[in-house]
Structures are given as C-alpha cells and as structure tokens.
Design an enzyme around this catalytic site. Structure first.
Site, PDB file in Angstrom:
ATOM      1  N   GLY B   9     -11.133  -7.386  -5.638  1.00  0.00           N
ATOM      2  CA  GLY B   9     -11.349  -7.903  -4.357  1.00  0.00           C
ATOM      3  C   GLY B   9     -11.400  -6.856  -3.191  1.00  0.00           C
ATOM      4  N   ARG B  70     -15.662  -7.406 -10.971  1.00  0.00           N
ATOM      5  CA  ARG B  70     -14.222  -7.743 -11.534  1.00  0.00           C
ATOM      6  C   ARG B  70     -14.391  -8.309 -12.807  1.00  0.00           C
ATOM      7  NH1 ARG B  70      -9.284 -10.252  -8.919  1.00  0.00           N
ATOM      8  NH2 ARG B  70     -10.399 -10.505  -6.898  1.00  0.00           N
ATOM      9  N   ASP B 101      -5.087  -4.245 -12.058  1.00  0.00           N
ATOM     10  CA  ASP B 101      -6.054  -4.408 -13.127  1.00  0.00           C
ATOM     11  C   ASP B 101      -7.008  -3.120 -13.491  1.00  0.00           C
ATOM     12  OD1 ASP B 101      -4.949  -6.750 -14.069  1.00  0.00           O
ATOM     13  OD2 ASP B 101      -5.693  -8.200 -12.546  1.00  0.00           O
ATOM     14  N   LYS B 127      -5.890   0.615  -4.232  1.00  0.00           N
ATOM     15  CA  LYS B 127      -6.463  -0.295  -3.563  1.00  0.00           C
ATOM     16  C   LYS B 127      -5.655  -1.573  -3.758  1.00  0.00           C
ATOM     17  CE  LYS B 127      -8.506  -3.306  -4.643  1.00  0.00           C
ATOM     18  NZ  LYS B 127      -9.589  -4.248  -5.183  1.00  0.00           N
ATOM     19  N   THR B 128      -5.059  -2.257  -3.013  1.00  0.00           N
ATOM     20  CA  THR B 128      -4.803  -3.702  -3.048  1.00  0.00           C
ATOM     21  C   THR B 128      -4.112  -4.091  -1.675  1.00  0.00           C
ATOM     22  OG1 THR B 128      -3.422  -5.241  -3.741  1.00  0.00           O
ATOM     23  CG2 THR B 128      -3.168  -3.271  -4.679  1.00  0.00           C
ATOM     24  N   ILE B 129      -4.679  -5.170  -1.071  1.00  0.00           N
ATOM     25  CA  ILE B 129      -3.861  -5.789   0.058  1.00  0.00           C
ATOM     26  C   ILE B 129      -2.744  -6.225  -0.489  1.00  0.00           C
ATOM     27  CG2 ILE B 129      -6.028  -6.168   1.207  1.00  0.00           C
ATOM     28  CD1 ILE B 129      -5.548  -9.078   0.623  1.00  0.00           C
ATOM     29  N   ASP B 130      -2.499  -6.478  -1.530  1.00  0.00           N
ATOM     30  CA  ASP B 130      -0.880  -7.209  -2.365  1.00  0.00           C
ATOM     31  C   ASP B 130      -0.046  -6.025  -1.925  1.00  0.00           C
ATOM     32  OD1 ASP B 130      -2.548  -9.193  -2.425  1.00  0.00           O
ATOM     33  OD2 ASP B 130      -2.456  -9.096  -4.747  1.00  0.00           O
TER      34      ASP B 130
END
Lengths: 474, 474
Positions: B9, B70, B101, B127-130
C-alpha cells in the site's frame, strides 16, 4: 441584551459569528447568549458569553460553545414559550445562526413576536455547509468553504490512493441533502473520474439504473485499457433526485404515515417520550415488513424498490429528521450504487467484473465541525457583527449579509436582507407552507458548465488533483 | 544503475525516497527505475526516472510515479524471473520501498541473488503507515506521521461534531492491520471518550463481548448525566486481537481451505485467471452457506459467530489478501461493534437505548496517499539517499536507517541494518517461515502508559482535542 443560538448541524465559523456579534456589542457590555435550541429557551437555560469564554472558542470549529438544537417551531405553544423566554430574559434581540429551515423558523418567530407585541428583534445568520441558502443579497453561507476543503483533502487523497494501488473503485458519497454544491465543488477541485450532480439528474429525469449503467460503462472502458481503479462522487441526495427513487420515497412516506410509523422525537423530548418512541420504532418493522411494503407499492415504485436491498429499504423507511425530511445521511447510497454497478457489469461487461473491487466512503460529519478556513473565519465574524448591528437597530425577520464576499474583506459592506425575500411555498408533511427556497445547483451556471466542459476528459484518463490539507493563517 | 520499486500500500513520502536516491546517484547520471511490482519486472516494463519527471512528484503523496505491486515471492520461478530481469536491465542494485512483507521479500531475493551469483545489491526502505516495522536500528517508518495527522484531523472534527450536535455515538475504525500504533496516536492526539488498543485486548484476553459491554456501560453512564454523544476508536485488527474472534477466524481459514475456497489472484494475474477466480469466488458462498459454516465450527467458535451478523461473517470468509492475511480493511468492524453495543444496551441499560444513535467511520485509504508532512518528506528523502548509497556500495539484504530521527535533521546519520536482524519465524499458510517481526504496541511502553493514565478522565467528560489540518512548510 442580545441572545444568540445555533440551530441545525454545526458549520465551521459558527463561533466566529458569535465573536463578531460580541465585539459589536462590546461597548454596550451586555451580551448574553441563550444556550441550546428553541425548546431549551423555554427551560430558561442560558449562559452569559464573556470575552474570556469567547476567546477559547473563536477560530475553533464546532458549535459546542452553545450546543445546537434542531426542531421545527410549528404550534402556537412553541411561539408562546419562545416569547415568554425572551421576555423573562429581557432580550432586545435574538440571533438565529442557522440554515434555511432555521431561518424559516426565525421568520415565523419574528412574525409571532410582532403579532403579540413582543419587543424583540430577530436576525438570521446564513449558516450551512450545503451553501443552499442564497439569493436576495445573501451571497454565500459560512461553512461551505471549510467543509469543501476538508472533503477535497479526503477525496484528493482517495484519488491518489486509487492511482497508486490500481485495484479499487472508490464510491464517495458527499454530504448535501437537497443541493449538490459540495459534490460539484469537490469534483472541480479533485477531478475524479465520475461525479453526479443531483440537479442535472433531476433535470434530465435520469434513473438510478441509468446512473449505474453509465458507471459500469466507464468501469468497462477503463478495464479494457488496463485501468482497474477509479473514483466516483455521489451527492448525498441522489435518491431524491432520480425520479423513480424519489417517487418511491414519497410513496414510502405516505405508507408510513398510513400505518402510523412514529416520527423521530424532537431533540429535547423527555426521556420517557424517547423510550416510548424507540419502542414504537423497533415495533414498526414488525408492523410493516419489507415484503409487505413492497407489495403495497405502485407498480412503478415496486420496480424501483426491486433493485434496492432490504437493508437499504429499511433505512429509507426509518430515517427521517424532525423537519420531515428523509435523513439521507443515514442511507448508504454509496454501497447501493456500488452493488448496482456490480450487477450491471455482470449483465453487460462480464469481463470487467472479475477485477472490479469497490470501496465506499462518506464525506459528512468530519466536514461540519472542523476548523474554519481563513475565509469562513472572517466571513462568519462579519456576518455576526452585521447581525448584532441589525438586532440593536430592532430589525425583525432579516438575515445578515455581506456585499461581494469574494472581494478583499477591507471592501466588504455589511447589511441585512428581509427573510421574506428568500421565501416561497413548499409542500411538507402533506401541506403547503412558506419556507426559505433552497438555492440548488444551476445547470446553466458557470460552475456546472465548467464541470460539464471538462468531465469527459476525466473519465478514461486520470486527471486527479490532490489539494492536500487546508492551510490556515494567523 | 539502480532499480527502485514500490511494494504494498502507498505511504506519504514514497516519492521523496525516490528523490533522495536520485539525488544520491545524480553524479553517476545513471538512475533507472523499474516500474510496477516484482512480477512486472519479469515483463520488462521499466521507466528511466529523469530529474524533470521526479520534480513533478517530489513532496506529493501516492505511489503513482511507479505504481505499486503486492505479491509474495514464493517459488524458485519467481526468483529466477527477478534475476533474469535485473541481469537484462544490467542493474547494480535494487531498492525495495515497502513494509515488513515487502522487506521480507527483499531479504529472500538478496539470498537468492547471492546463491545464484547475481551481482545486484538489494536494499529495503522501511515504509508503512502502520509503523510496525522497527527494531535493530530502524527507528520509524515513513508514512506514519502523515497518516496519523490525516486521521487525527478527521477524528478531531468528528469529536467536535459529536459535542456540537449532541446526539450521535461515532464508531471510528482506524487502519492498522496487526498493530494499533495509529489508533494509539490518534487517541493521544484527539482524546476521544473510548479507544481500544488491540495489543492490550490480546494481553488481557478480552472478548469482543467484553469490549461491547465496556462501551455500553460508558454510553449508559454518560446518558445518565445527559450526554447522548460520544466517540469510540477501534483498531482495524480488533477481531484478530480478541481471542474468541481470532480463534473463529483461524477456524474459518481452515474450513475455507478444506472446501477449496480460492485465494485472491495476485495483482498482475492474467484476465482469464482473474475471471476464473471471480467465478469461483461467487460460487464459494453457494458451496458453503453461512448456516453450513456455523454448523461446522467448534462450540466456542459457534458461540463467537452467533453474535456476528451474516453479512459480516461473509466478509470474514471472503476477505483475504495475497499474503494470506485476512483483509481486515474490508470487514466493517465498526458497524459490528455498534450493533453489539445496541444489543448490550437493550439487555443491560434499556433506558439509555432510546437515545442511542450510532454513526460509523473508517479512517483508511485517505491516509495512505496524502501529501507527506514535513517530517515524512525529509525522513523518506534521507532514507532513499541512504538506500542508494548502500546499493552503490553493494549491500545485500539491508534496510536503510537514520539515527535519532526525532532529532534535528542536520544531526542525522544515515546507515544500514541487516534485514536478518529484524526477522523471526512466523506461521503463515500453515507452515513456519522466517519473516520480519512486526513491532506491535508495547503495553509497558511510554506511549501506551501515557494513554492508560489519562483515559479514565476522557470517558465521562469531553476532553476532545481538534488538531485541524496538518500545516506544511516549503
């Protein structure tokens, strides 16, 4: 001594309107505010608004300084209660910060005060994020600019996500009950692939099925060129603009009054009234099953209802606000349209169906109570200042206005417009009544024509614009 | 010659990471980017990234410069295809901008390249908004700061609307699949009445029913003091944190593999594969009716499923991403919880039920692709610069990192961390595999403890904070 109240849904800038009124009255050192909606006044709850209290709220969103009410003044008793309250509080004037329904109330209240020799000015301040109260000198409603910027930020981000992830069709419903101004503004700001303007749909008599066909055709055309994503804007009021669903909703309304489905209780009803109502509401679906409803509809409406899943048909039956309007914010039109598009794809474009995955969004509550933009902060302040000036002058049944609000604020002139100039008869609860005309999107106007000229190009190629968060000064 | 790809994402700042890498390589004047995800590479689609192309994307959100893939690299054939591509393109290095991942993929790819004597560096960019990929020197993921500010703007506005309109309970689901960092950050920013942190729920073994009980009790307590509104934050992964729904989801997964329910097709599968899959997916509910599923569950899971409406049970069955994770973003947990609370009120607090009206929201896609905040813009640029430096140096299986990212950027040092330091075994698709550990919320950490100290006070009185739109410089 001037009272001020918020009425209806919040809009960014409301606190600034109060601040403008307060500054105007500062030399009299006697500003007072009545808390809550019209009904509250009859319970004599009120709060004096001091400059230090005001300083905590100016430039902040929301209506929490006073709270807000939402209730139609309809009986003589309501007007008598309001008159008693303003007499008790010795108010010389009352500012009603509200939209078309609230300002309609204000006009009737002014008339009732005049008939009963209550010496109290009544002045409206045009507030609504829908921007549908205009005309006769009212050039804009405060709140629209801020709400459209919050929604455009979200929609622009969704567009950016769509073309990055490349696998979802996003269906975004945009608040705006009777007018599609917000949808149109967001369409012009963000340039999504498809946007539907309720007023055009109504003018052309297009059905919900036509709308779904058009979307399905664009989904298929984009899929054929390898694009499996897109963004569609739908106005909140879509179902009331399409002729067949609009007729269906009117029939449902008649059917529900026949079987005595309870209207929603007013905001400030007592606990016991509310409990009785909730029990009747829970019982209503038993009295009138969806299948039963479907059977009792006219043939045309039965066909219109056939495409609507049970869950959404129930929303149509039960969701209704205290002004008698269907509570469109509680109806998931975006999910309904996404499902209809899926069905159309299965019938017309089976190859495109496999990669069609939808996501739904509703741009609503987060736009009503955000921080005001620079424009709304200044404009609402000016309107509040004008309203207080008019109230001190004893004006009755007028609404505050600003000339050329798009010009430099230094050149603004403040004035007032008689509410009667904005009114026309309309049918509600089965009878005609003078209410403030809603100014809907003009399909011959500049904004719509600018949109109509560009929209073909947005369908197949992505022309998304991502406005980002509103930048505030000061 | 360095290739760069986005994976998973989008997250705000991605384009800046590419810009950082490009500037680093500018003196070599030979930057090239491979378009699309890993699979795309095998089709030899790639785009040279020129400074003028880059200048249109730097500081903009989204991943649309390259698009994003993805897909799990799992077979020898995948690795061979990737090796052939980097050899064809004569790449000296590959930057993988992705989350846990994707960086796990990068680690396996680096290993495969080493085993097969492919001379190509592989460097990850976190990278990850989480914000759930941390540790071993990786102090933050770019994207989290921007996403949390978009969500906090929306949630703050919803809080403001709640206390203005005074009649709705808002249930807001916040994106974050496996970790509740975003929910926790938004809770600290906006101070809503109730926020649930998945990791705490899991640690205490609280059921979904317990969660609904707690909310219903607060609804009733507030109603008793005249407050009929509130705001509740729920982490997207709630159902996988509550032990009984988590067990239910695992059983459903086993059941679905038993009856051969199809996994989702990978992003870049052919049209015909996708059509076959869509047909099998439509057939799946026929093969396995909800009632049938319910009958085949263990007793405990049958009880857990009893509280879940059919529509959401179907979402649990069908929503699954290509990494084998349940696609929690497609499950309307916020509606489920609102319905459970209504049922609890009916059973425990009938007086409060009458005035309980809920509205639901999902903070998700609009936070993934917005404009980067100043922090994310600078941080992602620095990570990209570090990654390119590492790639030119021939690093394999490392991830770019910045020391003390919360300090003044002038004092940042850039370095790299071996991906192996972040990895641990985890069970997926029924077998154990080394993957990058997710760093979840630490219930003994400072952030959670700050929240735990304050939250009691937020329940009954409104301590809402409205952060407003993120303000950007430059």
């Amino acid at each position: 001594r001037i009272g001020v109240l918020f009425s209806g849904g919040p809009a960014p800038g409301g606190h600034n309107a109060v601040a403008g009124a307060l500054d105007c009255l500062a030399r009299l050192r006697a500003a007072r505010g009545g808390a809550g909606g019209p009904r509250r006044k009859s319970r004599k709850r009120w709060t004096p608004i001091t400059p230090s209290l005001m300083s905590k709220h100016v430039n902040m969103g929301g209506f929490d300084l006073l709270g807000s009410g939402r209730m139609k003044l309809s009986s003589e008793a309501h007007f008598a209660a309001a008159a008693a309250t303003v007499t008790d509080l010795a108010l010389d004037g009352l500012l009603v910060i509200g939209g078309d329904d609230s300002c309609t109330n204000a006009a009737y209240l002014a008339e009732a005060f005049a008939e009963n020799d209550v010496e109290c000015a009544v002045v409206g301040v045009p507030k609504t994020i829908d921007d549908d109260m205009r005309g006769g000198g009212v050039e804009a409603c405060f709140g629209f600019d801020s709400a459209s910027k919050v929604f455009s930020e979200i929609i622009g981000n969704v567009c950016s996500d769509a073309r990055s992830a490349r696998k979802y069709w996003h269906f975004v419903r945009v608040m705006g009950r009777s007018a599609s101004h917000l949808t149109l503004e967001c369409a012009l700001q963000c340039q999504p692939n498809l946007s539907f303007i309720g007023e055009e749909i109504e003018a052309n008599g297009r059905s919900l099925s036509d709308v779904a066909d058009e979307i399905a055709d664009v989904v298929a055309a984009r899929a054929a060129s390898g694009l499996h994503h897109g963004v569609v804007l739908l106005p909140e009021g879509l179902l009331s603009f399409c002729p067949e669903t609009s007729a269906l909703m009117r029939e449902l309304e008649d059917l529900m009054s026949e079987v005595g489905s309870p209207p929603r209780p007013p905001e400030h009803s007592t606990e016991s009234e509310a409990i009785v109502w909730a029990e009747r509401r829970r019982a209503a679906p038993d009295q009138l099953e969806n299948s039963d409803v479907r059977a009792r509809l006219s043939r045309a409406s039965r066909e219109a209802a056939a495409q609507i899943p049970d869950a959404i048909l129930s929303q149509l039956l039960l969701a209704r606000d205290s002004h008698g309007n269907p509570s469109l914010s509680a109806i998931e039109t975006e999910s309904l349209v996404a499902e209809l598009v899926r069905a159309k794809l299965a019938a017309r474009h089976p190859a495109a169906l496999a990669r069609f995955e939808s996501r739904t969004h509703f741009c609503g509550y987060e736009g009503r109570a955000g921080l005001p933009t620079d424009f709304d902060a200044t404009y609402a302040y000016a309107l509040g200042y004008a309203a207080a000036t008019l109230a001190v002058g004893g004006a009755r049944g007028v609404v505050a206005a600003v000339t050329n609000p798009w010009d430099d604020p230094k050149r603004w002139d403040l004035w007032g417009v008689p509410l009667a100039r904005l009114m026309a008869p309309e049918r509600r609860f089965g009878c005609d009544r003078l209410v403030i005309r809603k100014r809907v999107v003009d399909v011959d106007g500049d904004a719509f024509r600018a949109f109509a000229r560009r929209r073909e190009r947005w369908k197949l190629s992505d022309c998304y614009v991502v406005p980002g968060p509103a930048q505030l000064s000061g």
